[in-house]
Design a protein around this motif. Sequence first.
Motif, PDB file in Angstrom:
ATOM      1  N   VAL A 137       0.871  -1.099  -0.079  1.00  0.00           N
ATOM      2  CA  VAL A 137       0.052  -0.184  -0.075  1.00  0.00           C
ATOM      3  C   VAL A 137       0.857   1.427  -0.180  1.00  0.00           C
ATOM      4  N   SER A 138       1.717   1.339   1.016  1.00  0.00           N
ATOM      5  CA  SER A 138       2.664   2.508   0.976  1.00  0.00           C
ATOM      6  C   SER A 138       3.780   2.367   0.019  1.00  0.00           C
ATOM      7  N   ASN A 139       3.887   1.359  -0.899  1.00  0.00           N
ATOM      8  CA  ASN A 139       5.106   1.164  -1.751  1.00  0.00           C
ATOM      9  C   ASN A 139       4.470   1.056  -3.323  1.00  0.00           C
ATOM     10  N   LEU A 140       2.941   1.513  -3.503  1.00  0.00           N
ATOM     11  CA  LEU A 140       2.322   1.265  -4.637  1.00  0.00           C
ATOM     12  C   LEU A 140       2.949   2.267  -5.611  1.00  0.00           C
ATOM     13  N   ASP A 141       3.142   3.602  -5.108  1.00  0.00           N
ATOM     14  CA  ASP A 141       3.704   4.350  -6.348  1.00  0.00           C
ATOM     15  C   ASP A 141       5.124   4.008  -6.774  1.00  0.00           C
ATOM     16  N   LEU A 142       5.890   3.278  -5.717  1.00  0.00           N
ATOM     17  CA  LEU A 142       7.089   3.136  -6.330  1.00  0.00           C
ATOM     18  C   LEU A 142       6.901   1.707  -7.373  1.00  0.00           C
ATOM     19  N   LEU A 143       6.149   0.747  -7.182  1.00  0.00           N
ATOM     20  CA  LEU A 143       5.778  -0.265  -7.887  1.00  0.00           C
ATOM     21  C   LEU A 143       5.320  -0.121  -9.438  1.00  0.00           C
ATOM     22  N   LEU A 144       4.417   1.083  -9.432  1.00  0.00           N
ATOM     23  CA  LEU A 144       3.745   1.569 -10.664  1.00  0.00           C
ATOM     24  C   LEU A 144       4.667   2.119 -11.463  1.00  0.00           C
ATOM     25  N   SER A 145       5.887   3.093 -10.851  1.00  0.00           N
ATOM     26  CA  SER A 145       6.777   3.458 -11.302  1.00  0.00           C
ATOM     27  C   SER A 145       7.691   2.474 -12.131  1.00  0.00           C
ATOM     28  N   LYS A 146       7.823   1.506 -11.658  1.00  0.00           N
ATOM     29  CA  LYS A 146       8.637   0.314 -12.394  1.00  0.00           C
ATOM     30  C   LYS A 146       8.002  -0.699 -13.229  1.00  0.00           C
ATOM     31  N   SER A 147       6.460  -0.819 -13.141  1.00  0.00           N
ATOM     32  CA  SER A 147       6.043  -1.687 -14.080  1.00  0.00           C
ATOM     33  C   SER A 147       4.709  -1.040 -14.141  1.00  0.00           C
ATOM     34  N   SER A 148       3.880  -1.383 -15.392  1.00  0.00           N
ATOM     35  CA  SER A 148       2.538  -0.821 -15.743  1.00  0.00           C
ATOM     36  C   SER A 148       1.592  -2.044 -15.253  1.00  0.00           C
ATOM     37  N   ARG A 149       1.914  -3.098 -15.083  1.00  0.00           N
ATOM     38  CA  ARG A 149       1.366  -4.031 -14.395  1.00  0.00           C
ATOM     39  C   ARG A 149       1.823  -4.746 -13.265  1.00  0.00           C
ATOM     40  N   ILE A 150       0.789  -4.847 -12.202  1.00  0.00           N
ATOM     41  CA  ILE A 150       1.577  -5.475 -10.850  1.00  0.00           C
ATOM     42  C   ILE A 150       0.324  -6.531 -10.211  1.00  0.00           C
ATOM     43  N   ILE A 151       0.913  -7.821 -10.008  1.00  0.00           N
ATOM     44  CA  ILE A 151      -0.063  -8.845  -9.365  1.00  0.00           C
ATOM     45  C   ILE A 151       0.407  -9.054  -8.012  1.00  0.00           C
ATOM     46  N   ILE A 152      -0.608  -9.057  -7.274  1.00  0.00           N
ATOM     47  CA  ILE A 152      -0.439  -9.084  -5.798  1.00  0.00           C
ATOM     48  C   ILE A 152      -1.319 -10.280  -5.537  1.00  0.00           C
ATOM     49  N   LYS A 153      -0.505 -11.154  -4.518  1.00  0.00           N
ATOM     50  CA  LYS A 153      -1.159 -12.476  -3.986  1.00  0.00           C
ATOM     51  C   LYS A 153      -1.566 -12.116  -2.644  1.00  0.00           C
ATOM     52  N   THR A 154      -2.662 -12.349  -2.074  1.00  0.00           N
ATOM     53  CA  THR A 154      -2.865 -12.319  -0.782  1.00  0.00           C
ATOM     54  C   THR A 154      -3.968 -13.411  -0.363  1.00  0.00           C
ATOM     55  N   ALA A 155      -4.015 -13.555   0.990  1.00  0.00           N
ATOM     56  CA  ALA A 155      -4.612 -14.531   1.558  1.00  0.00           C
ATOM     57  C   ALA A 155      -6.276 -14.544   1.360  1.00  0.00           C
ATOM     58  N   PRO A 156      -6.905 -15.676   1.217  1.00  0.00           N
ATOM     59  CA  PRO A 156      -8.194 -15.762   0.890  1.00  0.00           C
ATOM     60  C   PRO A 156      -9.327 -14.956   1.930  1.00  0.00           C
ATOM     61  N   LEU A 157      -8.580 -14.868   3.249  1.00  0.00           N
ATOM     62  CA  LEU A 157      -9.163 -14.192   4.266  1.00  0.00           C
ATOM     63  C   LEU A 157      -9.409 -12.706   4.020  1.00  0.00           C
ATOM     64  N   LEU A 158      -8.654 -12.137   3.245  1.00  0.00           N
ATOM     65  CA  LEU A 158      -8.609 -10.659   3.127  1.00  0.00           C
ATOM     66  C   LEU A 158     -10.136 -10.383   2.459  1.00  0.00           C
ATOM     67  N   ASP A 159     -10.763  -9.629   2.970  1.00  0.00           N
ATOM     68  CA  ASP A 159     -11.947  -9.012   2.574  1.00  0.00           C
ATOM     69  C   ASP A 159     -11.692  -8.121   1.198  1.00  0.00           C
ATOM     70  N   ILE A 160     -12.486  -8.594   0.308  1.00  0.00           N
ATOM     71  CA  ILE A 160     -12.358  -7.898  -1.123  1.00  0.00           C
ATOM     72  C   ILE A 160     -12.889  -6.330  -1.049  1.00  0.00           C
ATOM     73  N   SER A 161     -13.798  -5.928  -0.233  1.00  0.00           N
ATOM     74  CA  SER A 161     -13.865  -4.469  -0.338  1.00  0.00           C
ATOM     75  C   SER A 161     -12.647  -3.983   0.573  1.00  0.00           C
ATOM     76  N   ALA A 162     -12.095  -4.414   1.649  1.00  0.00           N
ATOM     77  CA  ALA A 162     -11.279  -3.899   2.554  1.00  0.00           C
ATOM     78  C   ALA A 162      -9.999  -3.756   1.458  1.00  0.00           C
ATOM     79  N   GLY A 163      -9.687  -4.927   0.595  1.00  0.00           N
ATOM     80  CA  GLY A 163      -8.649  -4.767  -0.276  1.00  0.00           C
ATOM     81  C   GLY A 163      -8.674  -3.564  -1.240  1.00  0.00           C
ATOM     82  N   LEU A 164      -9.770  -3.681  -1.532  1.00  0.00           N
ATOM     83  CA  LEU A 164     -10.231  -2.284  -2.626  1.00  0.00           C
ATOM     84  C   LEU A 164     -10.071  -0.940  -1.984  1.00  0.00           C
ATOM     85  N   SER A 165     -10.216  -0.877  -0.689  1.00  0.00           N
ATOM     86  CA  SER A 165      -9.976   0.610  -0.083  1.00  0.00           C
ATOM     87  C   SER A 165      -8.592   0.888   0.195  1.00  0.00           C
ATOM     88  N   GLU A 166      -7.910  -0.359   0.259  1.00  0.00           N
ATOM     89  CA  GLU A 166      -6.347   0.141   0.280  1.00  0.00           C
ATOM     90  C   GLU A 166      -5.549   0.286  -0.898  1.00  0.00           C
TER      91      GLU A 166
END
Length: 294
Positions: free
Chosen positions: A183-212
């Motif tokens: 979350v804090s490093n998303l700008d850095l990630l997007l500065s190095k690539s136009s496509r990011i794939i993030i794997k998370t645990a299935p327990l992460l609430d989808i709406s919570a992930g979208l808010s971050e």
Amino acid sequence: MNKNILDDATQKYIDANLNADVNKIVLAKSSFEKVSSVELAQQISAKKKVQKKLPTWYNTPKIYYPAPLSIEQTSSEVTAKYKSKLAKGNILIDITGGFGVDVYYFAQEIKKVTHVEYNKDLSQIAEYNASILNVKNISFYAGDGIEYLKTTSKSFDTIYVDPARRADSGKVFMLKDCTPDVVSNLDLLLSKSSRIIIKTAPLLDISAGLSELRNVSEIHIVSVKNECKELLWVIDSNTSEEIKLQAVTINDTEKTFSFLQHESNISATFIESVSPLDYLYEPDAALLKSGAFN
């Protein structure tokens, strides 16, 4: 990494004791001068764990196994193979490389792959195993993935990250609490690539992930044999379309149910004239997690 474990006699002992009680092996004196009883037990325990999860590794002679926690955290082969299809371009970096299962499958699809792993011993193990598996298009770097991106002049077509979900206080589930903090490093990630794939645990609430997160174009909810295994968040820097959710069920065959985010709010229509029948059908775990049946 103790290379003496790879000696023929030691490997023969490991294979011969896959069904043995590892607790007894730990307490007994090692039969090998340069390999401890604890190391033998660890190799046996880890190899038993991967028999169904990682059959390619299990069936390949002289694979070196890391600590059990690394085996628990690694992707299974079936999920790694699925996510490899999500990568685009010719150059990919995995900044949380781990045991190397994901990069093995990314390397089947992408010309140049970089594996970055903070744990030097685990990085060495992954590099050694890649050579045993005859994969030649992966480069390895032992160090912090975020720091690597900060210092490198390279850019990548796809960045893959699987943030660690364990902290000193135990397991965590919010993205900002994982390591690395995407979350804090998303700008850095997007500065190095136009496509990011993030794997998370299935327990992460989808709406919570979208808010971050932002720039999310797709969310893949992957289940294997009706057990939800992982969420895959695809971030595209230029996305302007509505988020697509894909519930992926992997059994003997792979099936995908796709829908747009707004469609999850469409109410179901019930036909009152239909009488109850004999069975109640429950959707697959991936479909339930997707919210398509809320």
